[in-house]
Design a protein around this motif. Structure first.
Motif, PDB file in Angstrom:
ATOM      1  N   ALA A  52       0.831  -1.201   0.000  1.00 38.28           N
ATOM      2  CA  ALA A  52       0.000   0.000   0.000  1.00 38.28           C
ATOM      3  C   ALA A  52       0.868   1.255   0.000  1.00 38.28           C
ATOM      4  CB  ALA A  52      -0.915  -0.009   1.226  1.00 38.28           C
ATOM      5  N   ASN A  53       2.054   1.146   0.616  1.00 38.06           N
ATOM      6  CA  ASN A  53       2.949   2.311   0.638  1.00 38.06           C
ATOM      7  C   ASN A  53       3.497   2.639  -0.746  1.00 38.06           C
ATOM      8  OD1 ASN A  53       4.446  -0.157   0.793  1.00 38.06           O
ATOM      9  ND2 ASN A  53       6.265   1.017   1.302  1.00 38.06           N
ATOM     10  N   ASP A  54       3.426   1.696  -1.670  1.00 38.53           N
ATOM     11  CA  ASP A  54       3.913   1.933  -3.033  1.00 38.53           C
ATOM     12  C   ASP A  54       2.828   2.461  -3.961  1.00 38.53           C
ATOM     13  OD1 ASP A  54       6.475   0.820  -2.401  1.00 38.53           O
ATOM     14  OD2 ASP A  54       5.602  -1.166  -2.583  1.00 38.53           O
ATOM     15  N   ALA A  55       1.553   2.391  -3.542  1.00 35.35           N
ATOM     16  CA  ALA A  55       0.439   2.700  -4.437  1.00 35.35           C
ATOM     17  C   ALA A  55       0.512   4.099  -5.047  1.00 35.35           C
ATOM     18  CB  ALA A  55      -0.891   2.489  -3.711  1.00 35.35           C
ATOM     19  N   PRO A  56       0.803   5.170  -4.275  1.00 35.03           N
ATOM     20  CA  PRO A  56       0.863   6.498  -4.910  1.00 35.03           C
ATOM     21  C   PRO A  56       1.924   6.575  -5.993  1.00 35.03           C
ATOM     22  CG  PRO A  56       0.719   6.698  -2.517  1.00 35.03           C
ATOM     23  CD  PRO A  56       0.971   5.259  -2.814  1.00 35.03           C
ATOM     24  N   ALA A  57       3.113   6.034  -5.724  1.00 36.43           N
ATOM     25  CA  ALA A  57       4.193   6.080  -6.722  1.00 36.43           C
ATOM     26  C   ALA A  57       3.858   5.204  -7.926  1.00 36.43           C
ATOM     27  CB  ALA A  57       5.511   5.627  -6.090  1.00 36.43           C
ATOM     28  N   LEU A  58       3.204   4.062  -7.701  1.00 38.31           N
ATOM     29  CA  LEU A  58       2.794   3.192  -8.808  1.00 38.31           C
ATOM     30  C   LEU A  58       1.817   3.915  -9.732  1.00 38.31           C
ATOM     31  CD1 LEU A  58       2.245  -0.202  -6.924  1.00 38.31           C
ATOM     32  CD2 LEU A  58       4.014   0.280  -8.606  1.00 38.31           C
ATOM     33  N   ARG A  59       0.937   4.704  -9.135  1.00 38.64           N
ATOM     34  CA  ARG A  59      -0.055   5.430  -9.918  1.00 38.64           C
ATOM     35  C   ARG A  59       0.591   6.597 -10.680  1.00 38.64           C
ATOM     36  NH1 ARG A  59      -4.583   4.446 -12.553  1.00 38.64           N
ATOM     37  NH2 ARG A  59      -5.701   6.365 -12.966  1.00 38.64           N
ATOM     38  N   GLN A  60       1.599   7.245 -10.075  1.00 39.21           N
ATOM     39  CA  GLN A  60       2.224   8.413 -10.687  1.00 39.21           C
ATOM     40  C   GLN A  60       3.197   8.039 -11.799  1.00 39.21           C
ATOM     41  OE1 GLN A  60       1.643  11.668 -10.235  1.00 39.21           O
ATOM     42  NE2 GLN A  60       3.228  12.225 -11.712  1.00 39.21           N
ATOM     43  N   ALA A  61       3.854   6.898 -11.667  1.00 38.56           N
ATOM     44  CA  ALA A  61       4.879   6.505 -12.637  1.00 38.56           C
ATOM     45  C   ALA A  61       4.274   6.225 -14.005  1.00 38.56           C
ATOM     46  CB  ALA A  61       5.617   5.264 -12.128  1.00 38.56           C
ATOM     47  N   GLN A  62       5.096   6.451 -15.053  1.00 36.12           N
ATOM     48  CA  GLN A  62       4.638   6.104 -16.398  1.00 36.12           C
ATOM     49  C   GLN A  62       4.368   4.608 -16.516  1.00 36.12           C
ATOM     50  OE1 GLN A  62       7.127   8.381 -16.010  1.00 36.12           O
ATOM     51  NE2 GLN A  62       7.016   9.958 -17.590  1.00 36.12           N
ATOM     52  N   MET A  63       5.193   3.817 -15.837  1.00 36.12           N
ATOM     53  CA  MET A  63       5.061   2.358 -15.885  1.00 36.12           C
ATOM     54  C   MET A  63       5.030   1.841 -14.445  1.00 36.12           C
ATOM     55  SD  MET A  63       7.835  -0.281 -17.549  1.00 36.12           S
ATOM     56  CE  MET A  63       7.762  -2.059 -17.322  1.00 36.12           C
ATOM     57  N   GLY A  64       3.826   1.715 -13.884  1.00 37.78           N
ATOM     58  CA  GLY A  64       3.671   1.192 -12.535  1.00 37.78           C
ATOM     59  C   GLY A  64       3.504  -0.314 -12.582  1.00 37.78           C
ATOM     60  N   THR A 123      -0.239  -6.430  -2.777  1.00 38.80           N
ATOM     61  CA  THR A 123      -1.578  -6.265  -2.223  1.00 38.80           C
ATOM     62  C   THR A 123      -2.538  -5.843  -3.326  1.00 38.80           C
ATOM     63  OG1 THR A 123      -1.193  -3.934  -1.721  1.00 38.80           O
ATOM     64  CG2 THR A 123      -0.614  -5.530  -0.010  1.00 38.80           C
ATOM     65  N   ASP A 124      -3.826  -6.034  -3.085  1.00 36.40           N
ATOM     66  CA  ASP A 124      -4.830  -5.615  -4.064  1.00 36.40           C
ATOM     67  C   ASP A 124      -4.750  -4.114  -4.316  1.00 36.40           C
ATOM     68  OD1 ASP A 124      -5.732  -8.169  -4.314  1.00 36.40           O
ATOM     69  OD2 ASP A 124      -7.423  -7.935  -2.945  1.00 36.40           O
ATOM     70  N   ILE A 125      -4.381  -3.362  -3.283  1.00 38.71           N
ATOM     71  CA  ILE A 125      -4.281  -1.902  -3.425  1.00 38.71           C
ATOM     72  C   ILE A 125      -3.193  -1.549  -4.436  1.00 38.71           C
ATOM     73  CG2 ILE A 125      -3.742   0.241  -2.194  1.00 38.71           C
ATOM     74  CD1 ILE A 125      -4.757  -1.258   0.359  1.00 38.71           C
ATOM     75  N   ALA A 126      -2.033  -2.190  -4.318  1.00 38.28           N
ATOM     76  CA  ALA A 126      -0.940  -1.928  -5.249  1.00 38.28           C
ATOM     77  C   ALA A 126      -1.320  -2.354  -6.667  1.00 38.28           C
ATOM     78  CB  ALA A 126       0.322  -2.657  -4.788  1.00 38.28           C
ATOM     79  N   LYS A 127      -1.983  -3.502  -6.801  1.00 33.07           N
ATOM     80  CA  LYS A 127      -2.373  -3.985  -8.130  1.00 33.07           C
ATOM     81  C   LYS A 127      -3.377  -3.050  -8.787  1.00 33.07           C
ATOM     82  CE  LYS A 127      -1.470  -8.893  -7.229  1.00 33.07           C
ATOM     83  NZ  LYS A 127      -2.057 -10.232  -7.025  1.00 33.07           N
ATOM     84  N   ALA A 128      -4.282  -2.477  -7.987  1.00 28.61           N
ATOM     85  CA  ALA A 128      -5.272  -1.567  -8.552  1.00 28.61           C
ATOM     86  C   ALA A 128      -4.636  -0.258  -9.007  1.00 28.61           C
ATOM     87  CB  ALA A 128      -6.364  -1.285  -7.516  1.00 28.61           C
ATOM     88  N   ALA A 129      -3.581   0.169  -8.330  1.00 30.94           N
ATOM     89  CA  ALA A 129      -2.931   1.429  -8.682  1.00 30.94           C
ATOM     90  C   ALA A 129      -1.976   1.286  -9.856  1.00 30.94           C
ATOM     91  CB  ALA A 129      -2.170   1.976  -7.471  1.00 30.94           C
TER      92      ALA A 129
END
Length: 788
Positions: free
Chosen positions: A540-552, A559-565
């Motif tokens: 979950a701590n990676d979710a914001p960066a995963l969403r912001q990156a060109q290639m997350g 976690t499901d949260i990271a996969k959704a982001a």
């Protein structure tokens, strides 16, 4: 034992009396619910706004033009294409909403809180700052809590990135979303909703946004085409007006010119190339949750990888054993430590010790555990009393080195080894044994989160592809540096403290002690520097960066949260899918790049040909219907390019629209000279009438357009690689249909077979010479290499 009072005890009323119901209601109104807040947009508005963007504008303009000239069937086809593009956009947007929904679900808990002097169960969403709550084994911390009583072992790996569970005592903060692995505690709520550590991550996911490189490229191509084509259309209208052409002749001319200027298949080709790439990647264990993530994968030159669970196993394991007492070896230290470990597997440390002992050394068969005391967070010890075959008792203690030192003093050698393990970032256990009242320290056990077996190979392959790997971790600097060294990631470690907003990827190889908002800010800083950034994570701590990156990229254990982001999800263990995604992305990029170059050449030249034909003959050399037919014939082949063979480049790609446009000028000039030559032969040498000239123009544009596609599909000689079967079939069907129409006179005035054969031979010569012109242009202009 744990000194925390029982849940029913009142204790000090000034501290644990809790809030009254009235006070809780007032604070709920002041601070809001303990939930993730999101902006609500009506479904209709959410869909309608996707019709207002560069790609939909192109399709909407095409629909309007086709309806204006009576091409209703073609208009319906483009309407379907527009709806598909809008549906894809809605789907992509829904990924962020899915991430927020999962974050909210984590907060949708029931908790035990003290209200009006008594304990009651309430919804976690009703918690407010000042509430007193109780957490125990297996519970999820419902809000940020300052512990008042008790000690808990918290698994915060999905929040902070720390691979080892953390002991949180009275006076310290337990973060919302952490899982209680051991112990029990009472705490005061100090942060709720988006004010929590966990909630801030949810807020960052909501606001994270990166403009699509594909969208920018399409906008750039459309802008350049519009400027050139508008000038040509204005010139054609001015010429027609100056020569006293009637309105009834000018309107079809303008409609034909505008229709020729719109790259109808451009967005569809991007989508088709990504769809086919997604199908290929699915067979390799890679799932695209956003189609444009494939195009972005071609461009990344920096990959930020979370340490825990991405580059490492996120599983506690024994890293090293050191015996510090004569007469005892490493086997003895581990075997005795395993006897002082629980067998139920719920304690992560005990499970790691017992697994290591079973796999490497085994337990001492001569000893039988008579009494076992689990790890006590207050004493920071676990102990066992074992007896041998003679009934002799042996006391074994395992725990924090300082706690064990109170029973068995550390020798100078033990102090040196402890310092060495600490400097390497290991969590260290001390093991002592002896009689019930006299004990001796016998050894130390270092624990760590081991690297994945394929991490070193992944980093080496990334470097060979021109991608700079960077580790980003919530762990301590020493721990992160140790893992970095083990996987071959060399370079400086960023000093602790706030990360500068103007940091560049070349400055540091490792960032440690990083919070979720820091990962998010780091990705944005690299993007401001001009880099295309990939982010690989699992929590979950990676979710914001995963969403912001060109290639997350979310790994298979995320976690499901990271996969959704994320835009890309690895569905199989290991990291090989990352390289597969980059390779497939670069192949898809080459397909759409050469297609776009063909579009720039063809669309501009076609309009100029119409203008030259007007000047040469005094008439429009194409009718709107023939223009629509030539577009349809051309798009069939150019769209099949999305399924063609393409070799990925060994370097990151980029949309360099300016250079692409500059490359199109000499290529277009050569094609224009060829087309004008054909028109001149037909009008002046062969004396064709205007009806036959229109047929000749139609056939010439279709034949030359195909030659152009084949000449530009390869950077090297066109015979370097064989086109895909689907592309060859599309070409044969296309050329066969056009030839049949021209020879039979269906929809057009017929031309003689000899003239069609001569046009085919001329087209072949044109393709060969165009191939040489292309190689000369590409040797002078770089059209796809990323430059930072």
């Amino acid at each position: 034992m744990n000194s925390m009072p029982a849940a029913g005890d009142v204790g000090d009323p000034a501290i644990i009396a809790g809030l009254s119901s009235d006070a809780a209601v007032r604070r709920l109104a002041q601070y809001g619910a303990n939930a993730v807040v999101e902006e609500r947009i009506s479904p209709a508005r959410r869909v309608l706004r996707h019709f207002w963007a560069p790609v939909p504008w192109m399709l909407e303009a095409t629909i309007a033009l086709q309806l204006a000239i009576g091409e209703r069937v073609e208009a319906l086809m483009v309407v379907a294409l527009l709806i598909i593009n809008v549906a894809l956009g809605v789907f992509q947007e829904s990924r962020a909403d899915a991430a927020l929904a999962l974050l909210k679900r984590r907060l949708a808990l029931r908790v035990r809180a003290k209200r009006d002097g008594g304990w009651r169960e309430i919804a976690a969403a009703e918690l407010v700052p000042g509430d007193i709550v109780q957490v125990s084994l297996g519970a999820v911390v419902p809000a940020d809590l300052r512990l008042l009583y008790g000690t808990v072992l918290l698994d915060q790996s999905m929040l902070t990135g720390e691979s080892l569970p953390a002991e949180v005592e009275a006076g310290k903060t337990a973060y919302a979303g952490a899982l209680v692995r051991r112990g029990e505690a009472i705490g005061e709520v100090v942060g709720t909703g988006t004010r929590t550590y966990f909630g801030r991550a949810a807020e960052l996911v909501r606001v994270a946004h990166i403009e699509s490189s594909e969208q920018r490229a399409v906008l750039g191509v459309v802008r350049n085409l519009t400027i050139v084509n508008f000038a040509i259309v204005v010139g054609m209208v001015a010429y027609a007006h100056a020569h006293a052409m009637g309105v009834e002749r000018i309107i079809p001319l303008v409609l034909t010119a505008l229709l020729a200027a719109v790259p109808v298949a451009l967005p569809a080709t991007f989508t088709l190339a990504a769809t086919l790439g997604a199908k290929t990647l699915a067979l390799k264990g890679v799932l695209l949750t956003r189609l444009d993530a494939l195009h972005e994968a071609a461009m990344i030159d920096v990959l930020c990888a979370d340490k825990t669970g991405t580059l490492t196993e996120n599983a506690l394991a024994v890293a090293a054993v050191c015996a510090v007492r004569e007469g005892y070896g490493e086997d003895d230290v581990v075997s005795l430590a395993a006897l002082a470990s629980s067998v139920d597997g719920r304690d992560l440390v005990d499970r790691a010790v017992r697994a290591f002992a079973a796999a490497r050394h085994g337990l001492m068969p001569a000893l039988t555990v008579q009494r076992f005391t689990p790890f006590d967070p207050t004493r920071k010890l676990a102990e066992a009393v074992a007896v041998d075959g003679d009934g002799q008792a042996l006391r074994i203690v395992k725990g924090a080195p300082l706690a064990v030192a109170g029973l068995a003093p550390l020798s100078p050698r033990a102090v040196d080894e402890l310092d060495r393990f600490t400097a390497a970032g290991y969590r260290t256990l001390a093991v002592a044994c002896g009689s019930l009242d006299a004990m001796t320290l016998i050894g130390l056990i270092a624990l760590s989160d081991p690297p994945r077996a394929d991490s070193r190979a992944l980093l080496a392959e990334l470097r060979s592809l021109g991608v700079r790997p960077i580790m980003v971790s919530g762990d301590a600097a020493a721990t992160a540096a140790t893992v970095a060294s083990a996987i071959g990631l060399d370079g400086p470690v960023c000093p602790p403290g706030k990360i500068s907003d103007d940091v560049s990827p070349a400055q540091f190889a490792v960032y440690a002690g990083v919070f979720p908002e820091d990962k998010f800010r780091l990705v944005k800083a690299f993007q401001r520097h001009g880099d295309a950034v990939g982010m690989c994570g699992d929590g979950a701590n990676d979710a914001p960066a995963l969403r912001q990156a060109q290639m997350g990229i979310a790994v298979s254990t995320a976690t499901d949260i990271a996969k959704a982001a994320a835009g890309i999800v690895l569905t199989e263990p290991g990291l090989s899918g990352i390289v597969a995604c980059i390779d497939e992305g670069r192949s898809a990029f080459q397909r759409v790049l050469t297609y776009t170059l063909s579009i720039l050449v063809n669309k501009s030249v076609n309009l100029v040909v119409l203008g030259v034909g007007l000047i040469m003959t005094g008439h429009a050399v194409l009718t709107p219907m023939l223009q629509a037919l030539s577009m349809l014939a051309g798009d069939i082949v150019t769209m099949s390019r999305a399924a063609d063979r393409a070799k990925p480049t060994p370097y990151p790609n980029a949309w360099r629209v300016r250079n692409l446009t500059l490359a199109a000028i000499p290529l277009g000039a050569f094609k224009l000279s060829y087309c004008v030559g054909v028109l001149a032969v037909g009008w002046y040498a062969l004396g064709l009438g205007i009806a036959e000239m229109r047929t000749l123009t139609f056939a010439m544009l279709v034949f030359a357009g195909q030659a152009n596609v084949y000449a530009l599909r390869e950077k090297g000689p066109l015979w370097n690689s064989r086109p895909a079967p689907v592309m060859l079939l599309a070409s044969l069907a296309d050329l066969g249909l056009v030839t049949m129409l021209v020879l039979s006179g269906a929809l057009v005035n017929p031309l003689s077979p000899a003239l069609i054969a001569l046009l085919g031979l001329a087209t072949l010569c044109f393709a060969l010479v165009m191939d040489g012109v292309k190689r000369f242009v590409f040797s002078r202009l770089e059209i796809d290499r990323r430059q930072v």
